[in-house]
Design an enzyme around this catalytic site. Structure first.
Site, short mmCIF file in Angstrom:
data_model
loop_
_atom_site.label_atom_id
_atom_site.label_comp_id
_atom_site.label_asym_id
_atom_site.label_seq_id
_atom_site.Cartn_x
_atom_site.Cartn_y
_atom_site.Cartn_z
N CYS A 122 31.84 31.36 38.89
CA CYS A 122 32.13 32.21 40.05
C CYS A 122 31.30 33.49 40.02
CB CYS A 122 33.63 32.52 40.04
SG CYS A 122 34.15 33.85 41.13
N CYS A 131 33.30 36.73 40.19
CA CYS A 131 34.00 36.92 38.91
C CYS A 131 33.07 37.58 37.90
CB CYS A 131 34.49 35.59 38.34
SG CYS A 131 35.72 34.74 39.35
#
Length: 144
Positions: free
Chosen positions: A69, A72
């Site tokens: 991600c 993230c």
């Protein structure tokens, strides 16, 4: 009256009882003798998540994330910085939902990154999406 707090060691998972007045005085674990607060988020797994969730008397902020991600990855250093600002009044932890899919399922994580704030073993607030360190600190303090 000096209230005692239970704090789970981020290194050995031992539950420590410390006077609340000493929370900010660099307390050490009674078992492994390492610092209970290092100003860094800890990585949790299915094996130790429940102990930290249920046995910490301080609020517990979890970043549910995955290595693939992009947002993230961008938020990771911000979350680390927020840990330095929020500890010792809030424990910060990370759960890799790729490695620990059961935890993501258990807490109904639909998008990542997702921050979930727990108090007394119960979720009290949730925020999806990447945030900067100042926003993480502000949001968390606003919830506790």
């Amino acid at each position: 009256m000096n209230e005692a707090l239970h704090v789970v060691c981020p290194h050995c998972d031992a539950v420590n009882r410390i006077p609340s007045a000493r929370q900010g005085a660099g307390p050490k674990c009674g078992q492994c003798h390492r610092a209970l607060f290092a100003g860094e988020p800890l990585e949790l797994t299915t094996a130790n998540f429940r102990r930290h969730l249920e046995r910490n008397d301080i609020p517990f902020l979890v970043d549910f994330w995955a290595p693939w991600c992009g947002p993230c990855k961008m938020m990771a250093p911000q979350f680390r910085q927020a840990a330095g600002d929020l500890e010792p009044t809030v424990r910060l932890a990370k759960v890799n939902t790729e490695a620990e899919p059961g935890l993501g399922q258990q807490f109904g994580i639909r998008s990542i990154p997702t921050l979930a704030l727990f108090r007394g073993g119960r979720e009290v607030a949730r925020q999806a999406g990447a945030m900067g360190a100042a926003d993480i600190v502000r949001w968390t303090r606003g919830q506790v």
